[in-house]
Design an enzyme around this catalytic site. Structure first.
Site, PDB file in Angstrom:
ATOM      1  N   ARG A   1       0.850  -1.191   0.000  1.00  0.00           N
ATOM      2  CA  ARG A   1       0.000   0.000   0.000  1.00  0.00           C
ATOM      3  C   ARG A   1       0.889   1.244   0.000  1.00  0.00           C
ATOM      4  O   ARG A   1       1.945   1.263   0.648  1.00  0.00           O
ATOM      5  CB  ARG A   1      -0.887   0.026   1.252  1.00  0.00           C
ATOM      6  CG  ARG A   1      -2.031  -0.983   1.225  1.00  0.00           C
ATOM      7  CD  ARG A   1      -3.126  -0.617   0.230  1.00  0.00           C
ATOM      8  NE  ARG A   1      -4.258  -1.512   0.290  1.00  0.00           N
ATOM      9  CZ  ARG A   1      -4.540  -2.463  -0.609  1.00  0.00           C
ATOM     10  NH1 ARG A   1      -3.750  -2.655  -1.652  1.00  0.00           N
ATOM     11  NH2 ARG A   1      -5.619  -3.212  -0.485  1.00  0.00           N
TER      12      ARG A   1
ATOM     13  N   HIS B   1      -1.837   1.005  -9.568  1.00  0.00           N
ATOM     14  CA  HIS B   1      -2.476   0.077  -8.624  1.00  0.00           C
ATOM     15  C   HIS B   1      -3.285  -0.992  -9.371  1.00  0.00           C
ATOM     16  O   HIS B   1      -4.494  -1.154  -9.147  1.00  0.00           O
ATOM     17  CB  HIS B   1      -3.363   0.850  -7.625  1.00  0.00           C
ATOM     18  CG  HIS B   1      -3.666   0.066  -6.383  1.00  0.00           C
ATOM     19  ND1 HIS B   1      -3.818   0.650  -5.148  1.00  0.00           N
ATOM     20  CD2 HIS B   1      -3.856  -1.262  -6.181  1.00  0.00           C
ATOM     21  CE1 HIS B   1      -4.087  -0.292  -4.246  1.00  0.00           C
ATOM     22  NE2 HIS B   1      -4.112  -1.458  -4.854  1.00  0.00           N
TER      23      HIS B   1
HETATM   24  P1  NAP Z   1      -2.177 -11.621   4.534  1.00  0.00           P
HETATM   25  O1  NAP Z   1      -2.465 -13.002   4.055  1.00  0.00           O
HETATM   26  O2  NAP Z   1      -2.976 -11.047   5.645  1.00  0.00           O
HETATM   27  O3  NAP Z   1      -0.633 -11.618   4.951  1.00  0.00           O
HETATM   28  C1  NAP Z   1      -0.022 -10.518   5.554  1.00  0.00           C
HETATM   29  C2  NAP Z   1       1.421 -10.885   5.909  1.00  0.00           C
HETATM   30  O4  NAP Z   1       2.070  -9.713   6.413  1.00  0.00           O
HETATM   31  C3  NAP Z   1       1.499 -11.953   7.010  1.00  0.00           C
HETATM   32  O5  NAP Z   1       2.558 -12.839   6.731  1.00  0.00           O
HETATM   33  C4  NAP Z   1       1.818 -11.129   8.262  1.00  0.00           C
HETATM   34  O6  NAP Z   1       2.572 -11.812   9.247  1.00  0.00           O
HETATM   35  C5  NAP Z   1       2.678 -10.024   7.664  1.00  0.00           C
HETATM   36  N1  NAP Z   1       2.675  -8.851   8.532  1.00  0.00           N
HETATM   37  C6  NAP Z   1       1.634  -8.052   8.879  1.00  0.00           C
HETATM   38  N2  NAP Z   1       2.043  -7.076   9.716  1.00  0.00           N
HETATM   39  C7  NAP Z   1       3.376  -7.268   9.887  1.00  0.00           C
HETATM   40  C8  NAP Z   1       4.367  -6.599  10.640  1.00  0.00           C
HETATM   41  N3  NAP Z   1       4.084  -5.519  11.392  1.00  0.00           N
HETATM   42  N4  NAP Z   1       5.630  -7.069  10.613  1.00  0.00           N
HETATM   43  C9  NAP Z   1       5.936  -8.177   9.886  1.00  0.00           C
HETATM   44  N5  NAP Z   1       5.040  -8.862   9.128  1.00  0.00           N
HETATM   45  C10 NAP Z   1       3.776  -8.401   9.144  1.00  0.00           C
HETATM   46  O7  NAP Z   1      -2.249 -10.582   3.336  1.00  0.00           O
HETATM   47  P2  NAP Z   1      -2.164 -10.865   1.757  1.00  0.00           P
HETATM   48  O8  NAP Z   1      -3.445 -11.397   1.270  1.00  0.00           O
HETATM   49  O9  NAP Z   1      -0.916 -11.625   1.469  1.00  0.00           O
HETATM   50  O10 NAP Z   1      -2.064  -9.363   1.192  1.00  0.00           O
HETATM   51  C11 NAP Z   1      -1.014  -8.510   1.577  1.00  0.00           C
HETATM   52  C12 NAP Z   1      -1.284  -7.096   1.115  1.00  0.00           C
HETATM   53  O11 NAP Z   1      -1.103  -6.979  -0.294  1.00  0.00           O
HETATM   54  C13 NAP Z   1      -2.713  -6.601   1.308  1.00  0.00           C
HETATM   55  O12 NAP Z   1      -2.959  -6.226   2.640  1.00  0.00           O
HETATM   56  C14 NAP Z   1      -2.740  -5.411   0.381  1.00  0.00           C
HETATM   57  O13 NAP Z   1      -2.257  -4.280   1.055  1.00  0.00           O
HETATM   58  C15 NAP Z   1      -1.730  -5.781  -0.711  1.00  0.00           C
HETATM   59  N6  NAP Z   1      -2.405  -5.990  -2.008  1.00  0.00           N
HETATM   60  C16 NAP Z   1      -2.076  -5.201  -3.047  1.00  0.00           C
HETATM   61  C17 NAP Z   1      -2.691  -5.364  -4.281  1.00  0.00           C
HETATM   62  C18 NAP Z   1      -2.308  -4.544  -5.467  1.00  0.00           C
HETATM   63  O14 NAP Z   1      -2.975  -4.619  -6.497  1.00  0.00           O
HETATM   64  N7  NAP Z   1      -1.243  -3.768  -5.398  1.00  0.00           N
HETATM   65  C19 NAP Z   1      -3.665  -6.370  -4.438  1.00  0.00           C
HETATM   66  C20 NAP Z   1      -3.979  -7.177  -3.359  1.00  0.00           C
HETATM   67  C21 NAP Z   1      -3.352  -6.971  -2.139  1.00  0.00           C
HETATM   68  P3  NAP Z   1       1.980 -13.126   9.996  1.00  0.00           P
HETATM   69  O15 NAP Z   1       2.001 -14.217   8.947  1.00  0.00           O
HETATM   70  O16 NAP Z   1       2.935 -13.380  11.083  1.00  0.00           O
HETATM   71  O17 NAP Z   1       0.587 -12.768  10.443  1.00  0.00           O
END
Ligand code: NAP
Length: 307
Positions: free
Chosen positions: A222, A270
């Site tokens: 983000r 994005h």
């Molecule tokens: P997710 O399954 O919730 O995974 C989030 C990961 O981040 C988990 O491994 C979590 O650790 C880690 N994390 C969160 N806070 C942290 C911190 N403070 N320090 C270290 N690690 C941390 O999310 P996802 O589905 O993979 O998606 C990730 C992000 O991608 C979304 O939230 C969104 O912002 C972004 N995204 C972008 C697009 C785009 O088009 N650009 C599209 C979709 C998503 P744990 O495993 O230990 O909980």
């Protein structure tokens, strides 16, 4: 038992079609045509506004995106479960986008593009994938899928998360204690973290200066996780060689922003990945089945963690 959808109306029409096919017994409405507010039980939204407060019988709020940072969780009553989108369309798009970004960096296409502009024909030595160290911030649904694909090219792969993970073939680091070691071994840093208080501004000078000199950044998390001025400075100093940015702060990036004209920065609006309506409807229906059966829903948000 109405499902109310409040997001992009063009995609909403696709959702409505799929709902009519798979769950004809469930009325599906696209905001602002909400019908009787008392009959709306499930809200699928990008930004719900005050609907979570004003719909008297609401039972679940579904985000249409993989993240929930666009939701104001304080506007959603504490008893309502908030569920993010966990569906294969988002994963496929992200794997494609990050793979092209990493290969662009790995195969020196930023430098060859500059050469092309100068009409210069100067081959550079080919570097083996095994010697290129990829590091993904975030080992969730997306970070893990990206690493599993990149590993197939032979890259040296690692990831960093809040809690410790164990993934075959991936070096896993966790928490603040593991961050510096993770960064020091990373040539291409990919950000796939959710936006929370803990990750806002994380991609700044300290992180850039802990990476090996000449590292590259692929930012698909983000916008507010990146400190734009620190990236410009790191590019200027040669600490960061190149960056692929799919997210910026603000969005859209203003026309006079200096990032637009950086020779080794590629910006996309994005678009790295998006929810695919067909599989998203399947995911929502499966979660509704789980909800009714008292089973845990996929993508349920932990409000204390913020993701
Ligand atoms: P997710 O399954 O919730 O995974 C989030 C990961 O981040 C988990 O491994 C979590 O650790 C880690 N994390 C969160 N806070 C942290 C911190 N403070 N320090 C270290 N690690 C941390 O999310 P996802 O589905 O993979 O998606 C990730 C992000 O991608 C979304 O939230 C969104 O912002 C972004 N995204 C972008 C697009 C785009 O088009 N650009 C599209 C979709 C998503 P744990 O495993 O230990 O909980």
């Amino acid at each position: 038992m109405t499902v109310l959808y409040k997001a992009d109306p063009v995609r909403g029409a696709l959702w409505a079609e799929r709902f009519a096919q798979l769950a004809p017994e469930m009325p599906f409405r696209v905001w602002p045509d909400i019908g009787d507010p008392a009959s709306v039980r499930f809200l699928v939204a990008w930004q719900p506004g005050d609907l979570a407060v004003t719909l008297p019988n609401l039972e679940i709020v579904f985000s249409v995106g993989a993240g929930v940072d666009q939701l104001d969780l304080s506007q959603i009553p504490a008893h309502l479960p908030v569920v993010r989108m966990v569906e294969p369309g988002i994963v496929d798009g992200m794997v494609e986008y990050v793979t092209q970004a990493v290969l662009t960096i790995h195969r020196d296409l930023f430098d060859y593009h500059l050469q092309q502009q100068a009409r210069a024909w100067q081959p550079m030595p080919l570097r083996a994938a095994a010697s290129r160290r990829i590091g993904v911030l975030g080992l969730g649904m997306l970070g893990t899928a990206v690493l599993e694909r990149l590993r197939l090219f032979g890259f040296a792969c690692a990831g960093w998360s809040r809690s410790q993970h164990e993934i075959a073939g991936i070096d896993c680091y966790a928490g603040e204690a593991g961050l510096a070691t993770f960064l020091a071994r990373t040539d291409v840093l990919i950000c796939l973290l959710p936006l929370t208080d803990a990750t806002r501004g994380l991609l700044g000078r300290q992180v850039f200066d802990t990476l090996p000199r000449g590292a590259s950044l692929v930012h698909v998390g983000r916008g507010p996780q990146l400190v734009g001025d620190d990236l410009l400075d790191a590019l200027e100093r040669g600490q960061i060689h190149s960056a692929v940015l799919d997210v910026t702060d603000p969005e859209p990036l203003p026309p006079d922003h200096p990032l637009w004209t950086q020779p080794r920065v590629r910006i996309t609006p994005h678009i790295a990945s998006a929810t695919r309506p067909e599989s998203a409807v399947d995911a929502v229906l499966e979660n509704l089945r789980r909800f009714r059966a008292g089973e845990p829903m996929n993508g349920l948000i932990d409000r204390t963690r913020g993701y």
